[in-house]
Design an enzyme around this catalytic site. Structure first.
Site, PDB file in Angstrom:
ATOM      1  N   TYR A 174       0.831  -1.210   0.000  1.00 48.50           N
ATOM      2  CA  TYR A 174       0.000   0.000   0.000  1.00 48.50           C
ATOM      3  C   TYR A 174       0.865   1.260   0.000  1.00 48.50           C
ATOM      4  CZ  TYR A 174      -3.493   3.426   1.582  1.00 48.50           C
ATOM      5  OH  TYR A 174      -4.297   4.539   1.708  1.00 48.50           O
ATOM      6  N   LYS A 178       1.551   3.949  -3.119  1.00 47.63           N
ATOM      7  CA  LYS A 178       1.219   5.365  -2.905  1.00 47.63           C
ATOM      8  C   LYS A 178       2.462   6.237  -3.178  1.00 47.63           C
ATOM      9  CE  LYS A 178      -3.090   5.318  -1.528  1.00 47.63           C
ATOM     10  NZ  LYS A 178      -4.116   5.801  -2.470  1.00 47.63           N
TER      11      LYS A 178
HETATM   12  N1  LIG Z   1      -9.899   5.755   4.088  1.00 45.95           N
HETATM   13  C1  LIG Z   1      -8.842   6.197   4.759  1.00 45.95           C
HETATM   14  O1  LIG Z   1      -8.772   6.155   6.015  1.00 45.95           O
HETATM   15  C2  LIG Z   1      -7.661   6.774   3.992  1.00 45.95           C
HETATM   16  C3  LIG Z   1      -6.557   7.231   4.709  1.00 45.95           C
HETATM   17  C4  LIG Z   1      -5.486   7.796   4.009  1.00 45.95           C
HETATM   18  C5  LIG Z   1      -5.534   7.875   2.631  1.00 45.95           C
HETATM   19  N2  LIG Z   1      -6.598   7.392   1.952  1.00 45.95           N
HETATM   20  C6  LIG Z   1      -6.588   7.497   0.479  1.00 45.95           C
HETATM   21  O2  LIG Z   1      -7.427   8.563   0.098  1.00 45.95           O
HETATM   22  C7  LIG Z   1      -8.047   8.291  -1.164  1.00 45.95           C
HETATM   23  C8  LIG Z   1      -9.555   8.444  -1.041  1.00 45.95           C
HETATM   24  O3  LIG Z   1     -10.020   7.622  -0.004  1.00 45.95           O
HETATM   25  P1  LIG Z   1     -11.599   7.474   0.289  1.00 45.95           P
HETATM   26  O4  LIG Z   1     -11.726   6.630   1.495  1.00 45.95           O
HETATM   27  O5  LIG Z   1     -12.237   8.812   0.227  1.00 45.95           O
HETATM   28  O6  LIG Z   1     -12.018   6.631  -1.014  1.00 45.95           O
HETATM   29  P2  LIG Z   1     -13.396   5.924  -1.355  1.00 45.95           P
HETATM   30  O7  LIG Z   1     -14.504   6.465  -0.520  1.00 45.95           O
HETATM   31  O8  LIG Z   1     -13.169   4.453  -1.340  1.00 45.95           O
HETATM   32  O9  LIG Z   1     -13.633   6.402  -2.873  1.00 45.95           O
HETATM   33  C9  LIG Z   1     -12.765   5.963  -3.862  1.00 45.95           C
HETATM   34  C10 LIG Z   1     -13.116   6.584  -5.196  1.00 45.95           C
HETATM   35  O10 LIG Z   1     -12.339   5.894  -6.197  1.00 45.95           O
HETATM   36  C11 LIG Z   1     -13.221   5.337  -7.175  1.00 45.95           C
HETATM   37  N3  LIG Z   1     -12.785   4.019  -7.634  1.00 45.95           N
HETATM   38  C12 LIG Z   1     -12.454   2.962  -6.883  1.00 45.95           C
HETATM   39  N4  LIG Z   1     -12.190   1.889  -7.661  1.00 45.95           N
HETATM   40  C13 LIG Z   1     -12.364   2.305  -8.939  1.00 45.95           C
HETATM   41  C14 LIG Z   1     -12.254   1.654 -10.208  1.00 45.95           C
HETATM   42  N5  LIG Z   1     -11.900   0.382 -10.316  1.00 45.95           N
HETATM   43  N6  LIG Z   1     -12.517   2.387 -11.314  1.00 45.95           N
HETATM   44  C15 LIG Z   1     -12.880   3.680 -11.208  1.00 45.95           C
HETATM   45  N7  LIG Z   1     -13.022   4.343 -10.048  1.00 45.95           N
HETATM   46  C16 LIG Z   1     -12.764   3.665  -8.925  1.00 45.95           C
HETATM   47  C17 LIG Z   1     -14.562   5.173  -6.471  1.00 45.95           C
HETATM   48  O11 LIG Z   1     -15.589   5.096  -7.449  1.00 45.95           O
HETATM   49  P3  LIG Z   1     -16.934   4.236  -7.174  1.00 45.95           P
HETATM   50  O12 LIG Z   1     -17.740   5.059  -6.197  1.00 45.95           O
HETATM   51  O13 LIG Z   1     -17.547   4.136  -8.501  1.00 45.95           O
HETATM   52  O14 LIG Z   1     -16.494   2.932  -6.571  1.00 45.95           O
HETATM   53  C18 LIG Z   1     -14.581   6.419  -5.587  1.00 45.95           C
HETATM   54  O15 LIG Z   1     -15.001   7.535  -6.331  1.00 45.95           O
HETATM   55  C19 LIG Z   1      -7.597   6.897  -1.553  1.00 45.95           C
HETATM   56  O16 LIG Z   1      -6.521   6.994  -2.426  1.00 45.95           O
HETATM   57  C20 LIG Z   1      -7.133   6.284  -0.223  1.00 45.95           C
HETATM   58  O17 LIG Z   1      -6.128   5.315  -0.414  1.00 45.95           O
HETATM   59  C21 LIG Z   1      -7.664   6.867   2.608  1.00 45.95           C
END
Ligand SMILES: NC(=O)c1ccc[n+]([C@@H]2O[C@H](COP(=O)([O-])OP(=O)(O)OC[C@H]3O[C@@H](n4cnc5c(N)ncnc54)[C@H](OP(=O)(O)O)[C@@H]3O)[C@@H](O)[C@H]2O)c1
Length: 272
Positions: A174, A178
């Site tokens: 991961y 990133k």
């Molecule tokens: N969650 C955490 O605690 C956390 C912490 C640090 C960093 N991050 C990073 O921050 C970013 C956003 O996180 P989040 O939790 O807000 O993300 P999320 O709610 O899971 O949303 C992810 C987005 O990416 C799109 N996506 C995922 N798979 C896809 C695919 N195969 N094709 C096209 N689109 C796709 C989703 O579209 P659909 O709605 O169509 O699926 C959605 O719009 C990510 O890069 C994550 O690694 C997250």
């Protein structure tokens, strides 16, 4: 007896670690042109009639970012680039343009990436949801290809939501992916490139992610006691992303760690 001591020592070590994270000196913000306050700079920014696109607006960070951008009426045009259309009932979103693309054939959708001044990327998946190859495909390949098309289409400022600990030399998949993505997007030489490395996102996730939900509940007292150590509310993150666009920084590449995200998200009295 020995077991109880081990427990207390472990607890003390953990508290010390969280204390250290909370108080680490990593909150420096770029030296912005602070000749005017944030609201005044925001008004100036609006007059520039800039346009933006958001990748990942159907997700937790992206949807909150869209809400913030629309609320602050910062851009003359807002485009969402996603694999599915969002059904907006609210009048506030009536001018938002939606481009539905197939991320496996992004070259065929180059037009969707043309003519935006600013790009925000909140795309991402998890290994649990998409498998190892699927995770790399989304978090690296889709992000990089989108950034390339955006650059070719004239985008000047690219903002990437990455993650705490991102490191291209890491042995953890991961964090390595990133880190590699951050670095390769950097090679595209946008006029301005802003990287955000949030820790655990605090949000009311619509999608069921039991492990993430459990971690959030278990860590809630620590997140409360040491607010910047292990987490960031998604509302603070998006305010930071928007504030930073408005406040023209003096660095070409800006890297915001979790603590800096908290500081930036609260600038100008915009509470997280
Ligand atoms: N969650 C955490 O605690 C956390 C912490 C640090 C960093 N991050 C990073 O921050 C970013 C956003 O996180 P989040 O939790 O807000 O993300 P999320 O709610 O899971 O949303 C992810 C987005 O990416 C799109 N996506 C995922 N798979 C896809 C695919 N195969 N094709 C096209 N689109 C796709 C989703 O579209 P659909 O709605 O169509 O699926 C959605 O719009 C990510 O890069 C994550 O690694 C997250």
């Amino acid at each position: 007896m020995f077991g109880r001591w081990t427990l207390w020592v472990s607890l003390l070590v953990l508290v010390a670690a969280f204390f250290q994270l909370q108080n680490s000196p990593s909150a420096e913000l770029p030296s912005y042109r602070m000749d005017k306050d944030l609201p005044a700079q925001e008004e100036d920014y609006k007059k520039m009639n800039r346009s933006c696109f958001i990748l990942g607006a159907t997700g937790e960070s992206g949807s909150e970012l869209l809400r913030e951008i629309v609320k602050r009426q910062l851009f003359s045009k807002v485009t969402l680039i996603s694999r599915r259309k969002l059904p907006f009932e609210d009048e506030t979103y009536k001018d938002v343009v939606q481009e539905v693309v197939d991320f496996e054939k992004l070259d065929d959708y180059a037009a969707a990436f043309q003519g935006h001044d600013v790009g925000f990327c909140c795309l991402g998946t998890t290994k649990g949801k998409s498998g190892e190859a699927g995770f790399i495909r989304v978090d690296h390949d889709y992000v990089l290809k989108s950034a390339q098309l955006a650059k070719a289409g004239g985008c000047k400022h690219f903002s990437l939501e990455s993650s705490r600990g991102a490191d291209k030399g890491s042995s953890f998949l991961y964090l390595r992916v990133k880190g590699e993505t951050e670095a390769e997007v950097g090679e595209l030489e946008f006029e301005r490139y802003s990287i955000y490395r949030p820790a655990m996102l605090l949000c009311d996730r619509k999608e069921a992610r039991p492990m993430e939900w459990m971690a959030m509940k278990l860590l809630a007292p620590i997140a409360y006691t040491f607010p910047t150590a292990i987490s960031v509310p998604v509302t603070t993150l998006v305010k930071a992303m928007v504030n930073n666009v408005v406040l023209q920084g003096d660095q070409k590449t800006e890297l915001f760690e979790n603590k800096a995200i908290h500081a930036l998200g609260k600038l100008g009295g915009t509470k997280g």
